[in-house]
Design a protein around this motif. Structure first.
Motif, PDB file in Angstrom:
ATOM      1  N   GLU A  80     -10.116  -2.083  -0.149  1.00 24.22           N
ATOM      2  CA  GLU A  80     -10.910  -1.953  -1.374  1.00 24.22           C
ATOM      3  C   GLU A  80     -10.248  -0.991  -2.364  1.00 24.22           C
ATOM      4  N   LYS A  81      -9.769   0.152  -1.871  1.00 19.68           N
ATOM      5  CA  LYS A  81      -9.122   1.131  -2.749  1.00 19.68           C
ATOM      6  C   LYS A  81      -7.815   0.586  -3.327  1.00 19.68           C
ATOM      7  N   LEU A  82      -7.062  -0.160  -2.523  1.00 12.78           N
ATOM      8  CA  LEU A  82      -5.811  -0.737  -3.004  1.00 12.78           C
ATOM      9  C   LEU A  82      -6.080  -1.745  -4.119  1.00 12.78           C
ATOM     10  N   LEU A  83      -7.072  -2.592  -3.935  1.00 10.66           N
ATOM     11  CA  LEU A  83      -7.438  -3.558  -4.980  1.00 10.66           C
ATOM     12  C   LEU A  83      -7.886  -2.847  -6.260  1.00 10.66           C
ATOM     13  N   GLN A  84      -8.686  -1.806  -6.115  1.00 10.98           N
ATOM     14  CA  GLN A  84      -9.156  -1.058  -7.285  1.00 10.98           C
ATOM     15  C   GLN A  84      -7.996  -0.383  -8.006  1.00 10.98           C
ATOM     16  N   ARG A  85      -7.070   0.154  -7.246  1.00  7.24           N
ATOM     17  CA  ARG A  85      -5.919   0.839  -7.854  1.00  7.24           C
ATOM     18  C   ARG A  85      -5.057  -0.148  -8.635  1.00  7.24           C
TER      19      ARG A  85
ATOM     20  N   LEU B  17       3.718  15.379   6.694  1.00  4.42           N
ATOM     21  CA  LEU B  17       4.507  14.186   6.990  1.00  4.42           C
ATOM     22  C   LEU B  17       3.717  13.227   7.870  1.00  4.42           C
ATOM     23  N   GLU B  18       2.982  13.760   8.826  1.00  8.17           N
ATOM     24  CA  GLU B  18       2.161  12.926   9.711  1.00  8.17           C
ATOM     25  C   GLU B  18       1.093  12.172   8.917  1.00  8.17           C
ATOM     26  N   GLU B  19       0.445  12.864   7.994  1.00  5.81           N
ATOM     27  CA  GLU B  19      -0.578  12.220   7.158  1.00  5.81           C
ATOM     28  C   GLU B  19       0.058  11.142   6.281  1.00  5.81           C
ATOM     29  N   LYS B  20       1.251  11.417   5.752  1.00  8.50           N
ATOM     30  CA  LYS B  20       1.946  10.430   4.921  1.00  8.50           C
ATOM     31  C   LYS B  20       2.269   9.176   5.729  1.00  8.50           C
ATOM     32  N   LYS B  21       2.739   9.356   6.953  1.00  9.07           N
ATOM     33  CA  LYS B  21       3.050   8.210   7.816  1.00  9.07           C
ATOM     34  C   LYS B  21       1.804   7.370   8.071  1.00  9.07           C
ATOM     35  N   LYS B  22       0.689   8.035   8.372  1.00  5.35           N
ATOM     36  CA  LYS B  22      -0.565   7.309   8.626  1.00  5.35           C
ATOM     37  C   LYS B  22      -0.994   6.524   7.391  1.00  5.35           C
ATOM     38  N   LEU B  23      -0.914   7.169   6.227  1.00  5.07           N
ATOM     39  CA  LEU B  23      -1.300   6.491   4.991  1.00  5.07           C
ATOM     40  C   LEU B  23      -0.408   5.288   4.710  1.00  5.07           C
ATOM     41  N   LEU B  24       0.883   5.433   4.925  1.00  2.00           N
ATOM     42  CA  LEU B  24       1.805   4.315   4.697  1.00  2.00           C
ATOM     43  C   LEU B  24       1.511   3.155   5.642  1.00  2.00           C
ATOM     44  N   ILE B  25       1.263   3.455   6.894  1.00  2.80           N
ATOM     45  CA  ILE B  25       0.983   2.407   7.881  1.00  2.80           C
ATOM     46  C   ILE B  25      -0.297   1.659   7.527  1.00  2.80           C
ATOM     47  N   VAL B  26      -1.363   2.386   7.257  1.00  2.70           N
ATOM     48  CA  VAL B  26      -2.645   1.751   6.955  1.00  2.70           C
ATOM     49  C   VAL B  26      -2.566   0.968   5.640  1.00  2.70           C
ATOM     50  N   ASN B  27      -1.890   1.533   4.646  1.00  2.00           N
ATOM     51  CA  ASN B  27      -1.737   0.814   3.376  1.00  2.00           C
ATOM     52  C   ASN B  27      -0.864  -0.421   3.538  1.00  2.00           C
ATOM     53  N   PHE B  28       0.145  -0.368   4.397  1.00  3.01           N
ATOM     54  CA  PHE B  28       0.988  -1.534   4.638  1.00  3.01           C
ATOM     55  C   PHE B  28       0.179  -2.643   5.307  1.00  3.01           C
TER      56      PHE B  28
ATOM     57  N   ALA C 189      -3.068  -3.061   5.061  1.00  2.82           N
ATOM     58  CA  ALA C 189      -3.966  -3.559   4.014  1.00  2.82           C
ATOM     59  C   ALA C 189      -3.205  -4.483   3.067  1.00  2.82           C
ATOM     60  N   LEU C 190      -1.983  -4.103   2.713  1.00  3.07           N
ATOM     61  CA  LEU C 190      -1.166  -4.930   1.830  1.00  3.07           C
ATOM     62  C   LEU C 190      -0.892  -6.288   2.461  1.00  3.07           C
ATOM     63  N   LEU C 191      -0.562  -6.311   3.739  1.00  6.13           N
ATOM     64  CA  LEU C 191      -0.318  -7.581   4.425  1.00  6.13           C
ATOM     65  C   LEU C 191      -1.544  -8.492   4.363  1.00  6.13           C
ATOM     66  N   GLU C 192      -2.706  -7.933   4.575  1.00  8.04           N
ATOM     67  CA  GLU C 192      -3.949  -8.723   4.513  1.00  8.04           C
ATOM     68  C   GLU C 192      -4.173  -9.270   3.110  1.00  8.04           C
ATOM     69  N   LEU C 193      -3.940  -8.443   2.105  1.00  4.68           N
ATOM     70  CA  LEU C 193      -4.145  -8.881   0.725  1.00  4.68           C
ATOM     71  C   LEU C 193      -3.094  -9.907   0.299  1.00  4.68           C
ATOM     72  N   LEU C 194      -1.894  -9.811   0.831  1.00  6.67           N
ATOM     73  CA  LEU C 194      -0.870 -10.818   0.559  1.00  6.67           C
ATOM     74  C   LEU C 194      -1.250 -12.145   1.201  1.00  6.67           C
ATOM     75  N   LYS C 195      -1.786 -12.060   2.416  1.00  8.74           N
ATOM     76  CA  LYS C 195      -2.200 -13.268   3.140  1.00  8.74           C
ATOM     77  C   LYS C 195      -3.284 -14.023   2.390  1.00  8.74           C
ATOM     78  N   THR C 196      -4.207 -13.290   1.780  1.00  5.41           N
ATOM     79  CA  THR C 196      -5.306 -13.931   1.049  1.00  5.41           C
ATOM     80  C   THR C 196      -4.917 -14.301  -0.382  1.00  5.41           C
ATOM     81  N   GLY C 197      -3.737 -13.888  -0.820  1.00  4.89           N
ATOM     82  CA  GLY C 197      -3.294 -14.189  -2.173  1.00  4.89           C
ATOM     83  C   GLY C 197      -3.887 -13.289  -3.237  1.00  4.89           C
ATOM     84  N   SER C 198      -4.465 -12.176  -2.832  1.00  6.98           N
ATOM     85  CA  SER C 198      -5.095 -11.261  -3.781  1.00  6.98           C
ATOM     86  C   SER C 198      -4.091 -10.413  -4.549  1.00  6.98           C
ATOM     87  N   LEU C 199      -2.937 -10.150  -3.936  1.00  4.65           N
ATOM     88  CA  LEU C 199      -1.889  -9.337  -4.541  1.00  4.65           C
ATOM     89  C   LEU C 199      -0.536 -10.000  -4.322  1.00  4.65           C
TER      90      LEU C 199
END
Length: 83
Positions: A16-21, A40-51, A53-63
């Motif tokens: 939801e946040k990625l779509l809003q951004r 660095l640990e927090e950055k890694k977690k954020l990158l993984i979770v956002n990646f 989310a990005l894969l899901e949004l690419l699959k649905t054609g939203s982004l």
């Protein structure tokens, strides 16, 4: 604090946040999604979770996403920016 971080990293919230951004700025990069990380640990977690989310949004054609080189950052854009 740990519960708040785990709640913020729930995939539904991240999607939801990625779509809003993207709607707000039309395009961004994967790396910039983790700019607010304090460690660095927090950055890694954020990158993984956002990646994920990005894969899901690419699959649905939203982004759309594009990577110009093998080790380059991933550019993310909404559908309307490519029209």
């Amino acid at each position: 604090v740990k519960v708040a971080v785990e709640q913020a990293l729930r995939i539904e919230n991240v999607i939801e946040k990625l779509l809003q951004r993207i709607q707000g700025i039309q395009s961004t990069t994967l790396q910039s999604l983790a700019d607010g990380a304090k460690t660095l640990e927090e950055k890694k977690k954020l990158l993984i979770v956002n990646f994920i989310a990005l894969l899901e949004l690419l699959k649905t054609g939203s982004l759309f996403a594009e990577q110009s080189s093998d080790s380059g950052d991933i550019q993310i854009s909404g559908k309307s920016t490519l029209s």
